[in-house]
Design a protein around this motif. Structure first.
Motif, mmCIF file in Angstrom:
data_model
loop_
_atom_site.group_PDB
_atom_site.id
_atom_site.type_symbol
_atom_site.label_atom_id
_atom_site.label_comp_id
_atom_site.label_asym_id
_atom_site.label_seq_id
_atom_site.Cartn_x
_atom_site.Cartn_y
_atom_site.Cartn_z
ATOM 1 N N TRP A 245 13.015 37.866 31.784
ATOM 2 C CA TRP A 245 12.392 38.928 30.976
ATOM 3 C C TRP A 245 13.139 39.154 29.661
ATOM 4 C CZ3 TRP A 245 16.596 41.956 30.726
ATOM 5 C CH2 TRP A 245 17.436 42.018 31.839
ATOM 6 N N TRP A 265 20.775 39.877 29.173
ATOM 7 C CA TRP A 265 21.914 40.764 29.448
ATOM 8 C C TRP A 265 23.049 40.560 28.458
ATOM 9 C CZ3 TRP A 265 19.682 38.103 33.659
ATOM 10 C CH2 TRP A 265 19.159 38.902 34.680
ATOM 11 N N LEU A 320 20.398 45.597 28.376
ATOM 12 C CA LEU A 320 19.233 44.887 28.903
ATOM 13 C C LEU A 320 18.253 44.798 27.732
ATOM 14 C CD1 LEU A 320 18.825 47.086 32.126
ATOM 15 C CD2 LEU A 320 19.907 44.849 32.025
ATOM 16 N N LEU A 328 11.463 44.127 33.450
ATOM 17 C CA LEU A 328 12.341 43.815 34.579
ATOM 18 C C LEU A 328 11.476 43.875 35.836
ATOM 19 C CD1 LEU A 328 14.529 44.557 32.446
ATOM 20 C CD2 LEU A 328 15.760 45.735 34.254
ATOM 21 N N SER A 329 12.005 43.398 36.956
ATOM 22 C CA SER A 329 11.249 43.548 38.203
ATOM 23 C C SER A 329 11.097 45.039 38.504
ATOM 24 C CB SER A 329 11.996 42.867 39.344
ATOM 25 O OG SER A 329 13.274 43.452 39.505
ATOM 26 N N GLN A 331 11.851 47.733 40.887
ATOM 27 C CA GLN A 331 12.982 47.632 41.822
ATOM 28 C C GLN A 331 13.490 48.985 42.273
ATOM 29 O OE1 GLN A 331 16.706 46.902 39.080
ATOM 30 N NE2 GLN A 331 15.045 45.614 38.300
ATOM 31 N N HIS A 333 17.350 50.736 44.072
ATOM 32 C CA HIS A 333 18.705 50.501 44.573
ATOM 33 C C HIS A 333 18.934 51.390 45.798
ATOM 34 C CE1 HIS A 333 19.275 48.297 40.957
ATOM 35 N NE2 HIS A 333 19.168 49.355 40.181
ATOM 36 N N GLN A 349 24.814 51.635 43.697
ATOM 37 C CA GLN A 349 24.404 51.402 42.309
ATOM 38 C C GLN A 349 23.626 52.607 41.786
ATOM 39 O OE1 GLN A 349 22.865 47.522 41.905
ATOM 40 N NE2 GLN A 349 21.996 47.808 39.883
ATOM 41 N N GLU A 351 22.420 54.467 38.476
ATOM 42 C CA GLU A 351 22.314 53.972 37.109
ATOM 43 C C GLU A 351 21.516 54.862 36.183
ATOM 44 O OE1 GLU A 351 20.871 49.999 37.770
ATOM 45 O OE2 GLU A 351 18.849 50.543 37.234
ATOM 46 N N TYR A 353 19.297 54.487 32.100
ATOM 47 C CA TYR A 353 18.923 53.676 30.939
ATOM 48 C C TYR A 353 19.087 54.530 29.689
ATOM 49 C CZ TYR A 353 16.191 50.351 33.899
ATOM 50 O OH TYR A 353 15.765 49.425 34.815
ATOM 51 N N HIS A 416 12.124 51.940 39.838
ATOM 52 C CA HIS A 416 12.204 51.882 38.372
ATOM 53 C C HIS A 416 12.068 50.465 37.854
ATOM 54 C CE1 HIS A 416 16.269 51.019 39.768
ATOM 55 N NE2 HIS A 416 16.463 50.371 38.622
ATOM 56 N N GLU A 426 22.643 50.133 29.750
ATOM 57 C CA GLU A 426 22.635 50.574 31.140
ATOM 58 C C GLU A 426 24.005 51.139 31.468
ATOM 59 O OE1 GLU A 426 21.123 48.835 35.395
ATOM 60 O OE2 GLU A 426 21.988 47.458 33.971
ATOM 61 N N ASN A 432 26.592 46.260 41.121
ATOM 62 C CA ASN A 432 25.308 45.982 40.460
ATOM 63 C C ASN A 432 24.482 44.993 41.267
ATOM 64 O OD1 ASN A 432 26.866 43.643 40.083
ATOM 65 N ND2 ASN A 432 25.570 43.047 38.382
ATOM 66 N N LYS A 437 14.181 43.993 44.670
ATOM 67 C CA LYS A 437 12.941 43.819 43.914
ATOM 68 C C LYS A 437 11.777 44.108 44.848
ATOM 69 C CE LYS A 437 14.804 39.885 41.243
ATOM 70 N NZ LYS A 437 16.044 40.512 40.955
HETATM 71 O O1 LIG Z 1 15.988 42.074 38.895
HETATM 72 P P1 LIG Z 1 15.806 41.994 37.424
HETATM 73 O O2 LIG Z 1 14.411 42.154 37.018
HETATM 74 O O3 LIG Z 1 16.397 40.764 36.824
HETATM 75 O O4 LIG Z 1 16.599 43.178 36.864
HETATM 76 C C1 LIG Z 1 17.990 43.174 37.042
HETATM 77 C C2 LIG Z 1 18.615 44.328 36.427
HETATM 78 O O5 LIG Z 1 18.130 45.465 36.990
HETATM 79 C C3 LIG Z 1 19.134 46.413 37.039
HETATM 80 O O6 LIG Z 1 19.321 46.760 38.366
HETATM 81 C C4 LIG Z 1 18.693 47.530 36.194
HETATM 82 O O7 LIG Z 1 17.782 48.345 36.761
HETATM 83 C C5 LIG Z 1 20.394 45.808 36.544
HETATM 84 O O8 LIG Z 1 21.520 46.195 37.220
HETATM 85 C C6 LIG Z 1 20.096 44.394 36.627
HETATM 86 O O9 LIG Z 1 20.802 43.763 35.633
#
Ligand SMILES: O=P(O)(O)OC[C@H]1O[C@](O)(CO)[C@@H](O)[C@@H]1O
Length: 582
Positions: A245, A265, A320, A328-329, A331, A333, A349, A351, A353, A416, A426, A432, A437
């Motif tokens: 992404w 990243w 990011l 991003l996916s 997701q 945590h 984790q 976090e 943004y 998120h 971030e 991390n 996902k």
């Molecule tokens: O799984 P993706 O889409 O690559 O996103 C990863 C990113 O998502 C995060 O968890 C942010 O939400 C980061 O810690 C990580 O770098």
């Protein structure tokens, strides 16, 4: 383009002549040291962090020393199959997630082989014995100890390029995700425990980060570099990585290689993974930034943070970039209880943004809509996973417009994702690894395979009460002015009460006085070209930072000021500061 410094370094004072570059010079210095010891029989030991290229070390260093006997310590452990079997409980069969190991290297030593090796060394009366490999110091006490080290990001790169196998594994060509898992849950933990015991024993530190371009420094010079680091503001060496992404902002704004397709990243404030540059005269030595944490946890983190987290740096800053990239996916945590019970990790984790910049239609996905049917959403996610059917995110998930300087707080358990066209700073807790996902928008990863989705872990982690009402009331732009003075204001921007990190934003055109209160501070210059950090009592040299640079203020420093500098003098600039609530 900003004047973002890609190569921040600390100039270590008083040790200009105590570092060497390239194998010839290193061998020359070691031979001198061996002669200086003046014994009939001398034992030289090179203890290695897993990930050091052993073939290179053997060809260019070990074989160049005039030894009568050499021992490769990795041969004294159980076989790769046996070690892999012994750690299977920690590895699990999952591609990504394992369970934290509390092993030591000694758990894997084959005592019969060790005994035999020790006897063989004892029988030698004369000449040079060279012992090298992972955990070498477990064999005996050497006359000269060299520690060969490298940063975690470099090890990860080597795994990704199929350049190295894991320690005691015949898996050079295995899926990199699995190799990184073995590193994360097993070998890095064991190796850090071992390394920590060696700080005072080592004679030389060998930097093996660059292929065939080693650097070596005496231990007293190296330890002095670590001490200097934790007594002044410092930056870790940023590294940048592409992703499925990834976007174009960092390339353009920070001046990265334009030929690379994208950068997703930037890891620019992650001591666990980044490195530090220490300069000794003409030689720049690169060491894992983690070494400063392991060596000086109290001075760096402060008493309360060390008391709570141990020798771990609990905050991470990274960028990011989705400008002209993708989402991003989607997701989530895990909450702390889940991460503890399932993976043996003591904190989770958390976090947020912080939006450094936003383009057209930039958005953030956050929490579920009010009154959704939870079971139906789970079923839809399951069907998207099983059958590749598009998941109707608009039916279930909130979207918020993302504007420059917005701050979205993301307590663990909140669904998120960062949408396209933004550059996010971030600010989060260090672990991390635990991104579950839920949906990856039907695309494939950079390796052409679907990226791992973990619905069961995800469903166990989602806090369903985080709906639109809760999100809007609690975690979107919770900005409150808390203080002001001549030419500055201070705002609290987060994080949420469930999260242990406090963030404070300052807008200022004049100096702002800060105090660490014996707690480490992590900063980023979020607005303005340049600022300068100064000590009111001249305990450290003035430290200049540029737009988008992350910098760390060790707890030990106490008071310090930050003011606009260079072209920013007379202008209003902004910083964001994160620290552990104590
Ligand atoms: O799984 P993706 O889409 O690559 O996103 C990863 C990113 O998502 C995060 O968890 C942010 O939400 C980061 O810690 C990580 O770098």
């Amino acid at each position: 383009m900003s004047n973002f410094n890609m190569y921040p370094e600390t100039n270590v004072k008083g040790y200009d002549e105590f570092a060497w570059q390239n194998y010839d010079n290193i061998v020359g210095e070691l031979n001198k040291a061996i002669t200086g010891i003046g014994k009939d029989k001398t034992i030289v030991m090179i203890d290695c962090y897993p990930g050091v290229r052993m073939e290179e070390l053997e060809t260019s260093l070990v074989s160049k020393l005039q030894s009568v006997h050499t021992l490769f310590v990795d041969d004294l452990y159980y076989s790769s199959e046996q070690v892999t079997e012994m750690i299977q409980f920690h590895m699990t069969s999952d591609r990504v997630f394992g369970r934290m190991s509390v092993h030591n290297f000694s758990d894997f030593l084959d005592n019969a082989r060790l005994e035999e090796a020790r006897n063989a060394i004892d029988r030698i009366d004369n000449g040079l014995v060279v012992i090298y490999g992972v955990g070498a110091n477990l064999v005996c006490e050497p006359d000269l100890l060299i520690y060969a080290d490298l940063a975690r990001w470099e090890i990860t790169t080597r795994f990704n390029n199929n350049d190295i196998p894991n320690w005691k594994a015949d898996n050079r060509d295995e899926d990199a995700v699995r190799k990184i898992k073995r590193g994360y849950f097993f070998e890095w933990r064991v190796a850090d425990r071992h390394k920590r015991k060696l700080f005072d024993k080592v004679d030389y530190l060998l930097d093996t980060n660059s292929n065939n371009d080693p650097k070596m420094v005496t231990n007293s010079a190296y330890l002095s570099g670590l001490e200097q680091t934790v007594n002044q503001p410092f930056r870790v060496v940023p590294y940048f990585a592409p992703g499925v992404w990834g976007g174009q902002w960092m390339k353009e704004k920070l001046g990265l290689d334009p030929s690379v397709e994208n950068y997703a990243w930037s890891f620019n404030g992650v001591p666990e993974e980044n490195s530090l540059y220490l300069r000794f005269g003409d030689v720049r030595v690169e060491i894992p930034a983690l070494n400063a944490v392991l060596r000086h946890p109290l001075e760096l983190l402060g008493d309360k943070v060390y008391g709570r987290f141990g020798a771990e740096f609990p905050i991470r800053f990274n960028f990011l970039d989705t400008f002209e990239g993708g989402n991003l996916s989607l997701q989530v945590h895990p909450p702390v209880s889940y991460v503890q019970q399932t993976f043996g990790v003591h904190y989770t984790q958390e976090e947020s943004y912080y939006v450094m910049d936003a383009g057209e239609n930039a958005n953030v996905y956050l929490g579920v809509k009010n009154d959704i049917d939870r079971e139906a959403m789970k079923e839809d996610l399951q069907r998207s996973y099983d059958e590749g059917i598009h998941f109707d995110d608009e039916k279930y998930i909130n979207q918020y417009e993302a504007k420059k300087h917005d701050h979205f707080l993301i307590p663990s358990g909140t669904i998120h994702s960062q949408g396209i066209n933004s550059l996010v700073l971030e600010i989060s807790a260090t672990p991390n690894y635990f991104t579950f996902k839920l949906w990856d928008w039907g695309r494939l990863g950079m390796d052409g395979m679907p990226r791992p989705v973990h619905l069961e872990h995800g469903f166990n982690s989602i806090q369903w009460e985080r709906d639109e009402t809760w999100i809007s009331d609690n975690i979107v732009n919770q900005v409150e002015q808390v203080d002001e003075g001549d030419g500055w204001i201070e705002e609290k921007t987060g994080l949420h009460d469930r999260q242990f990190i406090e963030t404070r934003r300052h807008w200022f055109s004049k100096p702002v006085l800060h105090h660490t209160n014996d707690t480490v501070h992590v900063f980023n210059l979020i607005e303005g070209e340049e600022a300068i950090v100064e000590s009111p009592t001249n305990t450290f040299e003035p430290f200049i930072v540029h737009y988008a640079e992350t910098f760390i203020i060790p707890a030990h420093i106490g008071s310090y000021t930050i003011r606009p500098h260079g072209n920013s003098i007379g202008k209003e600039i902004g910083t964001i500061k994160a620290y552990v609530r104590t």
